[in-house]
Design a protein around this motif. Structure first.
Motif, PDB file in Angstrom:
ATOM      1  N   ILE A 235     -19.973   7.652 -24.633  1.00  0.00           N
ATOM      2  CA  ILE A 235     -19.000   8.362 -23.798  1.00  0.00           C
ATOM      3  C   ILE A 235     -17.598   8.262 -24.389  1.00  0.00           C
ATOM      4  O   ILE A 235     -16.824   9.232 -24.350  1.00  0.00           O
ATOM      5  N   LEU A 236     -17.264   7.133 -24.969  1.00  0.00           N
ATOM      6  CA  LEU A 236     -15.952   6.994 -25.612  1.00  0.00           C
ATOM      7  C   LEU A 236     -15.815   7.953 -26.795  1.00  0.00           C
ATOM      8  O   LEU A 236     -14.699   8.349 -27.154  1.00  0.00           O
ATOM      9  N   ALA A 237     -16.935   8.347 -27.400  1.00  0.00           N
ATOM     10  CA  ALA A 237     -16.899   9.245 -28.560  1.00  0.00           C
ATOM     11  C   ALA A 237     -16.786  10.716 -28.180  1.00  0.00           C
ATOM     12  O   ALA A 237     -16.586  11.573 -29.049  1.00  0.00           O
ATOM     13  N   LEU A 238     -16.881  11.043 -26.895  1.00  0.00           N
ATOM     14  CA  LEU A 238     -16.770  12.437 -26.468  1.00  0.00           C
ATOM     15  C   LEU A 238     -15.337  12.940 -26.663  1.00  0.00           C
ATOM     16  O   LEU A 238     -14.375  12.167 -26.579  1.00  0.00           O
ATOM     17  N   PRO A 239     -15.161  14.247 -26.902  1.00  0.00           N
ATOM     18  CA  PRO A 239     -13.807  14.788 -27.040  1.00  0.00           C
ATOM     19  C   PRO A 239     -13.058  14.728 -25.716  1.00  0.00           C
ATOM     20  O   PRO A 239     -13.649  14.618 -24.641  1.00  0.00           O
ATOM     21  N   ASP A 240     -11.740  14.801 -25.803  1.00  0.00           N
ATOM     22  CA  ASP A 240     -10.921  14.684 -24.601  1.00  0.00           C
ATOM     23  C   ASP A 240     -11.194  15.795 -23.591  1.00  0.00           C
ATOM     24  O   ASP A 240     -10.986  15.612 -22.388  1.00  0.00           O
ATOM     25  N   GLY A 257     -22.877   1.649 -18.413  1.00  0.00           N
ATOM     26  CA  GLY A 257     -22.029   1.852 -19.583  1.00  0.00           C
ATOM     27  C   GLY A 257     -21.259   3.148 -19.504  1.00  0.00           C
ATOM     28  O   GLY A 257     -20.089   3.231 -19.922  1.00  0.00           O
ATOM     29  N   VAL A 258     -21.895   4.195 -18.954  1.00  0.00           N
ATOM     30  CA  VAL A 258     -21.222   5.485 -18.772  1.00  0.00           C
ATOM     31  C   VAL A 258     -20.057   5.333 -17.796  1.00  0.00           C
ATOM     32  O   VAL A 258     -18.947   5.818 -18.040  1.00  0.00           O
ATOM     33  N   LEU A 259     -20.300   4.671 -16.675  1.00  0.00           N
ATOM     34  CA  LEU A 259     -19.254   4.467 -15.673  1.00  0.00           C
ATOM     35  C   LEU A 259     -18.081   3.674 -16.249  1.00  0.00           C
ATOM     36  O   LEU A 259     -16.905   3.973 -15.984  1.00  0.00           O
ATOM     37  N   ARG A 260     -18.378   2.650 -17.040  1.00  0.00           N
ATOM     38  CA  ARG A 260     -17.320   1.835 -17.647  1.00  0.00           C
ATOM     39  C   ARG A 260     -16.462   2.674 -18.593  1.00  0.00           C
ATOM     40  O   ARG A 260     -15.229   2.623 -18.545  1.00  0.00           O
ATOM     41  N   ALA A 261     -17.110   3.458 -19.456  1.00  0.00           N
ATOM     42  CA  ALA A 261     -16.363   4.274 -20.418  1.00  0.00           C
ATOM     43  C   ALA A 261     -15.523   5.325 -19.712  1.00  0.00           C
ATOM     44  O   ALA A 261     -14.385   5.603 -20.111  1.00  0.00           O
ATOM     45  N   ALA A 262     -16.071   5.923 -18.670  1.00  0.00           N
ATOM     46  CA  ALA A 262     -15.312   6.928 -17.916  1.00  0.00           C
ATOM     47  C   ALA A 262     -14.048   6.302 -17.341  1.00  0.00           C
ATOM     48  O   ALA A 262     -12.955   6.908 -17.401  1.00  0.00           O
TER      49      ALA A 262
END
Length: 341
Positions: A235-240, A257-262
């Motif tokens: 998720i951190l690697a997704l574009p802005d 992990g998704v919730l944390r990155a968001a």
């Protein structure tokens, strides 16, 4: 005065130069044994006076009221859930259960399961570990052996418990709620459950008129490990400009992990991302927001498997399944996609 120790199947196997499983197959009429091997085993048994059927028949006549459940070594998690359901079904039917753990190859496990079945202590055997098909036939004086097809050789979920039909239901509900861009955070593809969830996700996207998130060449699938950190990094690697996007994770740990990155990126759930998991881990009800997930009922699977064994013992028709093994638990992380009630 010393008393002679009666010969055992191990003595027969040693004398005949075969495995104990082969001895069990010959003496119970199970399996595909060559005539030469069968004759060698019978001669060996006769030469040392081995008489297993008399003892087994005596034990079966007395009806021990006990059933054996065979698990893999270090039975934890899903195996223990199945064992809980199986124990409840056995108690309801008036039986007590005892558990044994076995390890090794399928052949090794099969041999041990047959030894337990032939020991005369149990009226029936339910095994969670995979065994060779010939071990499941009921013949001679040995009690029936029933295999619950819930795990593969590595004791990972398989069969009905690894099915992913509800992935399509999740996708359909999210499309109906207006979502058009999707991402799947996959688990390890060594697991049948992870492969099924990924394949169902990919197959459903085009049929539902939805889009996978870039890169399109990956069909919107990222990850490939069972770790919250791998999902966080994906998720951190997704574009802005990724939001709004619906993220379907292959299990609840990945969804964490998704919730944390968001949260790290300042994206809100369910406004910027909606998130789903799988397995209905206890913590999912207490995350912020609480996690929509799929509950897989291993206890129900164990309960049904034991009821099948009991029906076999009593000469009854196999019982119908009492409940579905999987259901969606709708919570806050999917927002308006949650159906009313």
């Amino acid at each position: 005065m010393s008393t002679a120790v009666p010969p055992t199947s191990r003595d027969v196997a040693r004398l005949a130069g075969v495995s104990q499983a082969t001895v069990s197959y010959v003496l119970t009429g199970k399996g595909s044994i060559s005539p030469a091997t069968r004759e060698r085993v019978l001669r060996a048994a006769e030469s040392i006076g081995y008489r297993p059927n008399l003892a087994a028949r005596s034990m079966r006549t007395r009806r021990s009221g006990r059933l054996a459940v065979i698990t893999g070594v270090a039975a934890v998690g899903n195996q223990m859930r199945m064992l809980t359901g199986a124990s409840r079904a056995a108690t309801e039917a008036g039986y007590a259960i005892e558990t044994s753990s076995v390890d090794g190859s399928v052949a090794d496990r099969t041999e041990r399961v047959l030894e337990i079945a032939a020991g005369g202590q149990y009226e029936g055997v339910l095994t969670f570990v995979p065994v060779l098909p010939e071990a499941l036939s009921d013949g001679g004086d040995s009690p029936p052996v029933l295999a619950a097809t819930a795990f593969d050789e590595q004791m990972r979920s398989s069969g009905e418990l690894a099915e992913a039909d509800l992935m399509e239901v999740l996708l359909q509900a999210l499309v109906t709620a207006g979502h058009r861009r999707f991402l799947h955070v996959a688990g390890s593809q060594e697991f049948a459950s992870a492969r099924a969830r990924r394949d169902t996700y990919v197959a459903c996207l085009e049929r539902l008129g939805a889009e996978s998130h870039e890169p399109l060449e990956s069909l919107g699938v990222v990850g490939g490990e069972w770790s919250a950190e791998s999902a966080r990094q994906a998720i951190l690697a997704l574009p802005d400009d990724a939001p709004p996007v619906a993220v379907l994770a292959a299990n609840d740990m990945l969804a964490i992990g998704v919730l944390r990155a968001a949260a790290e990126r300042g994206w809100t759930v369910p406004s910027d991302l909606v998130v789903t998991g799988w397995d209905n881990a206890t913590f999912g009800a207490y995350t912020m927001p609480s996690l929509t997930t799929v509950d897989v009922d291993f206890q129900a699977a164990g309960h049904h498997a034991m009821r099948q064994l009991v029906a076999t013992l009593r000469g009854e028709e196999p019982p119908p399944r009492e409940a579905t093994l999987q259901r969606i638990v709708w919570r806050e992380s999917t927002g308006a996609a949650n159906p009313p009630g």
